[in-house]
Design a protein around this motif. Structure first.
Motif: not given
Length: 363
Positions: A168-185
């Motif tokens: 967000p706010g930086a179109e030239d920087v790739i961001a990955l969120r690999p844990l979006l299907e795993l729960q915190r506990e």
């Protein structure tokens, strides 16, 4: 010899899949965003395993928001842990969170700015910034969907966060969120199985002194500690996963509509003929209008569903040279059977016909 805890193995697979989906080349430096909380420590655990076996150098960044007297020392402790676990360097940056938009928004903006600056400073010989990895989980995704629903800002606001996207706010920087299907506990169980510590940030608690601009509990904290637990009690433990699946399906559908709208926009060649726009489904028509407004200089972050509804009313309503002002000093008007965008504000065009900020007549 037994293998890793199942959630640890799942996190490793998710990291590798995200790197593959983003076409991150071997040797590209990875920048871990690590607060020291359980989510980001679980991310670090998985990323360092994958990186060591696939030739990715890893640096970590811990952002100190300066909200507690001991926050800097805590951030430095987290950086030391990460060096022990295998990162090349554990960076710490203190940021100013007094910016506009309330405390949560200001902290988020400051954090992403620090990550973007660090990613660019770690660019490879090809000039490409380091790839940022973020520890958002399925719980965070569910919170984001509920926040979007509460704002009532349209389907795009409940798409949730993408696994692969721009920081967000930086179109030239790739961001990955690999844990979006795993729960915190579940991720915490994986950390316990490997005797990995984490820190709990008290600013996320309901009784924290860090409050919203109106003095109430921070919105995300309220959803995390009140809304989601109550939904789970009322509807069952599958609520978090269901919200995430809904967000993913909406994102897939919305992306397809965006592609269709882009093709229409390209085919029209910038000539937004009202007679043709009226033949398009509303979901495509409003997207075409949004693309045109952005191309004319309207500010994306302030172009709301209210603006799009009134832009659409220029197309579907009566003629007569009506117009609407958009954020960024852009004005949309009817002219010669077309929708035109002028960067002239109120000067030089007919007076605006401004419906009230509610339901548009005839919609």
């Amino acid at each position: 010899m037994s293998g890793p805890h199942p959630v640890v193995a799942a996190a490793r697979r998710a990291v590798w899949q995200a790197l593959s989906d983003a076409d991150v080349p071997t040797g590209r430096r990875l920048l871990l965003a690590v607060s020291g909380g359980s989510d980001s420590m679980a991310l670090a655990q998985a990323v360092l395993f994958v990186a060591a076996r696939n030739g990715f150098p890893v640096v970590s960044l811990t952002v100190d928001h300066g909200l507690r007297s001991d926050s800097r020392a805590e951030a430095e402790q987290v950086a030391e842990w990460l060096v022990q676990y295998g990162v090349e360097q554990g960076l710490v940056r203190t940021v100013d969170v007094s910016g506009p938009g309330g405390p949560e928004a200001a902290a988020r903006t400051a954090r992403y700015t620090a990550l973007a600056d660090a990613a660019r400073s770690l660019a490879g010989t090809d000039g490409a910034p380091a790839v940022v990895l973020l520890g958002h989980t399925a719980d965070d995704q569910a919170e984001t969907v509920l926040l979007g629903l509460a704002r009532g800002a349209g389907a795009r606001s409940i798409w949730g966060m993408p696994v692969v996207g721009a920081l967000p706010g930086a179109e030239d920087v790739i961001a990955l969120r690999p844990l979006l299907e795993l729960q915190r506990e579940d991720l915490r169980d994986g950390l316990r199985s490997a005797d990995i510590d984490w820190v709990d940030d008290p600013t996320n608690d309901l009784d924290s002194n860090w409050r919203a601009a109106d003095g109430t509990v921070l919105r995300r904290s309220a959803i995390r500690h009140r809304v989601l637990p109550e939904l789970s009690r009322a509807l069952g433990p599958g609520v978090v996963g269901a919200l995430g699946r809904t967000a993913r399906q909406l994102r897939d559908d919305g992306t397809a509509l965006d592609v269709w709208a882009q093709r229409e926009s390209t085919g029209m060649g910038g000539q937004l003929a009202i007679t043709y726009l009226r033949t398009l489904p509303v979901a495509i028509r409003t997207r075409v209008l949004r693309l045109a407004a952005l191309a004319a200089g309207a500010r994306a972050g302030e172009l709301s569903t209210w603006h799009l509804a009134h832009l659409d009313d220029l197309v579907m309503g009566a003629g007569g040279g009506r117009g609407i002002d958009l954020p960024g000093g852009v004005r949309a008007v009817q002219r010669d059977g077309r929708i035109c965008f002028d960067g002239v504000g109120l000067e030089g065009v007919d007076p605006v016909d401004r419906p009230s900020a509610g339901r548009v007549k005839g919609r």
